[in-house]
Design a protein around this motif. Structure first.
Motif, short mmCIF file in Angstrom:
data_model
loop_
_atom_site.label_atom_id
_atom_site.label_comp_id
_atom_site.label_asym_id
_atom_site.label_seq_id
_atom_site.Cartn_x
_atom_site.Cartn_y
_atom_site.Cartn_z
N THR A 229 10.55 30.92 29.57
CA THR A 229 9.85 32.15 29.15
C THR A 229 8.41 31.89 28.71
O THR A 229 7.65 32.84 28.54
CB THR A 229 10.59 32.80 27.98
N LYS A 230 8.04 30.61 28.53
CA LYS A 230 6.71 30.21 28.03
C LYS A 230 6.47 30.65 26.59
O LYS A 230 5.34 30.60 26.11
CB LYS A 230 5.58 30.76 28.93
N ASP B 126 18.32 34.08 34.10
CA ASP B 126 17.02 33.53 33.72
C ASP B 126 15.91 34.56 33.88
O ASP B 126 15.02 34.69 33.02
CB ASP B 126 16.69 32.30 34.58
N ASN C 97 8.75 27.32 21.38
CA ASN C 97 10.12 26.83 21.24
C ASN C 97 10.42 26.50 19.78
O ASN C 97 9.64 26.84 18.88
CB ASN C 97 10.37 25.62 22.15
N ARG C 98 11.53 25.83 19.54
CA ARG C 98 11.96 25.54 18.17
C ARG C 98 10.91 24.73 17.41
O ARG C 98 10.62 24.99 16.24
CB ARG C 98 13.30 24.79 18.20
N GLY D 234 16.69 29.07 22.66
CA GLY D 234 17.58 28.62 23.73
C GLY D 234 18.61 29.69 24.02
O GLY D 234 18.90 30.54 23.17
N HIS E 222 6.49 24.77 24.04
CA HIS E 222 6.87 26.07 24.59
C HIS E 222 8.12 25.95 25.44
O HIS E 222 8.39 24.91 26.05
CB HIS E 222 5.73 26.66 25.42
N ASP E 223 8.87 27.03 25.48
CA ASP E 223 10.07 27.12 26.30
C ASP E 223 9.67 27.13 27.77
O ASP E 223 8.78 27.90 28.18
CB ASP E 223 10.82 28.40 25.93
N HIS E 224 10.29 26.27 28.58
CA HIS E 224 9.86 26.13 29.98
C HIS E 224 10.13 27.37 30.80
O HIS E 224 9.45 27.63 31.80
CB HIS E 224 10.55 24.92 30.62
N ARG F 9 11.68 31.49 21.47
CA ARG F 9 13.03 31.40 22.04
C ARG F 9 13.62 30.06 21.64
O ARG F 9 13.03 29.00 21.89
CB ARG F 9 12.99 31.51 23.57
#
Length: 697
Positions: A272-273, A321, A276-277, A345, A268-270, A343
């Motif tokens: 937005t949670k 952010d 991730n890719r 990035g 997970h994206d740090h 997300r």
């Protein structure tokens, strides 16, 4: 009839042993119940050990009670018959523990088990009585005999029910077991002494085992000591195992929580949670497999925020952010639970949507554009952005993960070129660009393996025109078809694909190798500068890569300068400060590149462990006295001086720029006026005349 008496101390001891044996039985029932498989070796071990401990406890209570019994004749006990009574006690205990370890204990099974166990305990008792081998034999009162058997059955039923109910480790279960042990102990003792009361010994009777059997004097001491030892060991083993199991369970929970947290961080994206890719690729693969089996459709939507960069640069990364978090929440709230919002990035989002038919993607895209168009309130700022969306449909627009991603990306860029704030479906007319991007990506993946990358070096001169202070390593791609390709044409693709990490590691290693070669030639006062991309700077293994390159080539850390752009250094300032400090602790110099183009807080800037500021070439290009760029450059130089930083100006192409930058106090200059980027074999040949000229001047 012979008159019988009892040793009161041994009677009390027998009661205590009965209570202790009952508590041991209840504790063993819990240990058996906690094993995940009743047929496992652990369950069998606890069942066997519990049967032995519980059997010895019940048997010893019975025998201590018999030893408390006194007749006016010598008494003894046949060893084999006594051992048989012990075997009966262990067998009955094993059956009892097996019964309470079952998942259920219906009334019918309870009554059946109680009857078997009660008869077994009564059998143990009267077998033990037979071990005295009285002549003439013992006369039993029929009513008291039946009463003792009935008490044994009722006591067994109560014991089985209590053990079954208290076998789980619940709150206050220890106190409940202690109370239940007293009740069970009294019931067992009651059965025994009722059976003893049923026995009548004729006048003149003798004990045949008094001479050949075991005498009661030392037997009482032996039985008490052995019984207490066995029960104590059993209880201690159970308690220690319970504690070990509790700690193991706690450790397992901690590991599970840590694993869940690690999985959350990795997938997970740090910020937005959102997925991730990595997680997106997995879900995209699952969607392809599912749609392939069911002949269904899904949409892959690429979304980029229009106007985000201006907000991020003008109001700062902390506002940017928070805006991204707000956008992520809106997108998630507007989609169905089984759809995926990820997300990649920056301000790039990807949405995976299941479809009944391809046209169903249109209202979804319209909804996405609409929700993003609504104003955002962030820290009392009313912010407005729009969305550019590109849509690829499976399987019409691609049957593989890479094709769908490339085509959705191409459709999104078509939306941007068409005016932004909208959406476009992928069309065959976009294929050329999409496949071109895919081909470049495929070529880029093998370029490192096939050693197609080269480094060229641009010299840095001490202001105004020498001597040379070192060089900046610049990456070039020797493409087998397109020839020499500059970084502007492939770095963005490398960043988006994640290939920048291994490419950046190679650049660092090769630059350190070349710098070591120059040191051997006597240029130990030079420094080699290497650019770090934003993705490379965020890599948790960056410090290990830098350390490994320095150690591999035995290069002093002071000979290496790592250049980080201002916007990268100021993004997530807390993490950046930590990373930069670790680099600085190695002894490596840090240069803030493209200074003046981003949004820097002077509070953070003065705390950065940097050694150098590089003025962006954009300010140098239009430099002349009295212009706005000249004022900015002068201010940057003054700021750098105040912070005790070296000031380097890049992009110097005219003598007027050189003179101005020297006059305001720049420490070093870099640009085409003094030296273009060159392969290492040409570098020394090109700078030697310049070095000689600088020494003569």
């Amino acid at each position: 009839m012979l008159s019988a008496t009892y040793d009161s101390l041994l009677v009390v001891v027998s009661l205590l042993v009965a209570i202790l044996a009952s508590y041991t039985a209840l504790d063993m029932a819990e240990r058996i119940n906690t094993t995940s498989n009743l047929h496992s070796m652990a369950a069998r071990f606890w069942l066997a050990g519990g049967a032995v401990a519980m059997g010895i406890g019940i048997w010893s209570m019975h025998f201590i009670g018999m030893l408390a019994f006194r007749l006016p004749i010598m008494l003894g006990y046949d060893a084999w018959i006594t051992a048989l009574s012990l075997a009966i006690a262990i067998a009955v205990s094993g059956y009892a523990l097996w019964t309470v370890s079952r998942p259920e204990l219906p009334l019918r099974r309870l009554l059946k088990s109680a009857l078997f166990m009660g008869i077994g305990i009564a059998g143990m008792h009267y077998t033990g009585m037979a071990a005295m081998r009285m002549n003439p034999g013992i006369d039993y009162d029929p009513l008291l005999f039946l009463a003792s058997v009935a008490i044994a059955i009722v006591a067994s039923a109560a014991a089985l029910w209590i053990a079954f109910r208290l076998r789980k480790n619940t709150p206050h279960v220890k106190a409940a077991r202690a109370g239940a042990s007293v009740v069970m102990g009294v019931a067992i003792v009651g059965m025994h002494y009722t059976g003893m009361a049923a026995a009548n010994f004729r006048t003149g009777a003798i004990c045949m085992a008094a001479r050949e059997g075991v005498s009661p004097g030392w037997l009482a001491i032996l039985i008490v000591v052995v019984t207490l030892a066995v029960l104590t060991i059993a209880l201690l083993t159970s308690v220690l195992d319970a504690r070990l199991e509790s700690r193991t369970a706690k450790l397992a929970r901690s590991l599970a929580e840590a694993n869940e947290e690690l999985t959350q961080m990795v997938l997970h994206d740090h910020l937005t949670k959102l997925p991730n890719r990595t997680l997106l690729e997995d879900r995209l693969t699952q969607s392809i497999n599912k749609a392939s089996r069911s002949n269904s459709h899904f949409a892959l939507m690429f979304m980029d925020l229009d106007g985000f960069k201006a907000i991020n640069d003008s109001l700062g990364h902390h506002i940017g952010d928070r805006l991204l978090v707000e956008v992520a929440e809106r997108l998630t709230g507007s989609m169905r639970a089984h759809d995926t919002v990820a997300r990649l990035g920056g301000d790039e989002f990807v949405i995976l949507v299941d479809l009944v038919k391809p046209d169903d993607a249109m209202p979804v895209a319209e909804k996405l554009v609409e929700v993003v168009n609504q104003p955002f309130m962030v820290d009392k700022h009313e912010l407005r952005v729009s969305a550019s969306v590109g849509i690829a449909i499976y399987p019409e627009d691609g049957s593989t993960r890479h094709d769908l991603v490339i085509n959705a990306d191409a459709a999104m860029y078509h939306t941007k070129r068409s005016g932004r704030n909208g959406y476009n479906f992928f069309e065959p007319s976009m294929n050329a660009n999409a496949h071109n991007q895919l081909q470049w990506l495929q070529d880029l993946r093998v370029a490192l393996e096939r050693k197609q990358f080269r480094l060229v070096y641009q010299p840095k001169f001490r202001s105004p025109d020498g001597p040379v202070m070192g060089a900046e390593a610049l990456l070039r791609w020797q493409h087998p078809v397109h020839g020499i390709v500059g970084p502007d044409e492939f770095i963005a693709l490398a960043e988006r694909s994640g290939l920048i990490i291994p490419i950046g590691a190679w650049v660092l290693d090769e630059a350190c190798r070349q710098m070591q070669e120059w040191i051997k030639l006597g240029y130990s006062d030079w420094k080699i500068a290497v650019n770090l991309s934003a993705l490379q700077f965020a890599d948790p293994h960056l410090l290990d890569v830098v350390t490994a390159a320095l150690e591999k080539h035995q290069l002093p850390a002071s000979c290496l300068t790592l250049e980080v752009t201002e916007s990268t250094a100021m993004h997530d300032t807390a993490a950046s400060m930590q990373t930069l400090q670790k680099i600085a602790d190695l002894g490596v110099d840090i240069s803030i590149d493209d200074f003046g183009t981003g949004y820097s807080s002077l509070l953070y800037l003065k705390r950065l462990p940097a050694n150098e500021l590089k003025i962006d070439r954009g300010f140098v290009r239009d430099l002349s006295d009295g212009t706005e760029d000249a004022a900015i450059v002068s201010a940057i130089v003054a700021l750098g001086r105040t912070l005790n930083l070296r000031i380097v100006a890049e992009g110097v192409e005219t003598e007027m720029q050189q003179d101005f930058l020297t006059s305001v106090g720049c420490d070093a200059l870099q640009g085409y006026l003094m030296g273009r980027p060159m392969p290492p074999e040409q570098f020394l040949q090109a700078i030697r005349p310049l070095q000689e000229a600088a020494r003569q001047a």
